[in-house]
Design a protein around this motif. Sequence first.
Motif, short mmCIF file in Angstrom:
data_model
loop_
_atom_site.label_atom_id
_atom_site.label_comp_id
_atom_site.label_asym_id
_atom_site.label_seq_id
_atom_site.Cartn_x
_atom_site.Cartn_y
_atom_site.Cartn_z
N ILE A 66 28.64 -5.69 24.65
CA ILE A 66 29.22 -4.59 25.43
C ILE A 66 28.46 -3.32 25.05
O ILE A 66 28.28 -3.03 23.87
N SER A 117 33.28 -3.85 31.22
CA SER A 117 32.75 -5.20 30.94
C SER A 117 33.33 -5.79 29.65
O SER A 117 32.62 -6.44 28.88
N ASP A 118 34.61 -5.57 29.42
CA ASP A 118 35.27 -6.08 28.21
C ASP A 118 36.43 -6.99 28.61
O ASP A 118 37.59 -6.58 28.63
#
Length: 157
Positions: A7, A130-131
Amino acid sequence: MDPKIGIKEENLAGVAQAMCKILADEFVLYTKTRKAHWNVEGPNFHSMHLFFEQQYQELDQIVDSVAERIRTLGHYAPGSLKEYLGLTQLSEQSRDKNDSLGFIHELLADHQSILILLRENIKKFDSVWSDLGTSDYITGLLEAHEKMAWMLRSHIK
């Protein structure tokens, strides 16, 4: 050492900032629930004293878990009352009466506020930052608060 977990650093910062707000809400709710446990009065004192104890114990575990999630992401968790009060969306209320229904209504409103915040952020953790891991983690928090809110609502009916 910064975490290398796939990430981007700026995304981790966004996630950590959002999680710090969640942590502040969790801690304030924990404190308010503990206050209800200590101060509830009335004919149902004993059962409500035990009920609020069960709820604050669950919230204590949540507070620790959220703080550890923030650390897992390579950021520091806030840990002072001043920080929490600056980050939380919840408010402290003074009470004239320490009746169980008053505490229940107040705590239920706080759980519902947290549920709304979690729902607003759940997809953001995945799609913006994007986690997926934190998005999944928030789903678990959501379920815990839904159950605790149900328990509180059940006392009102």
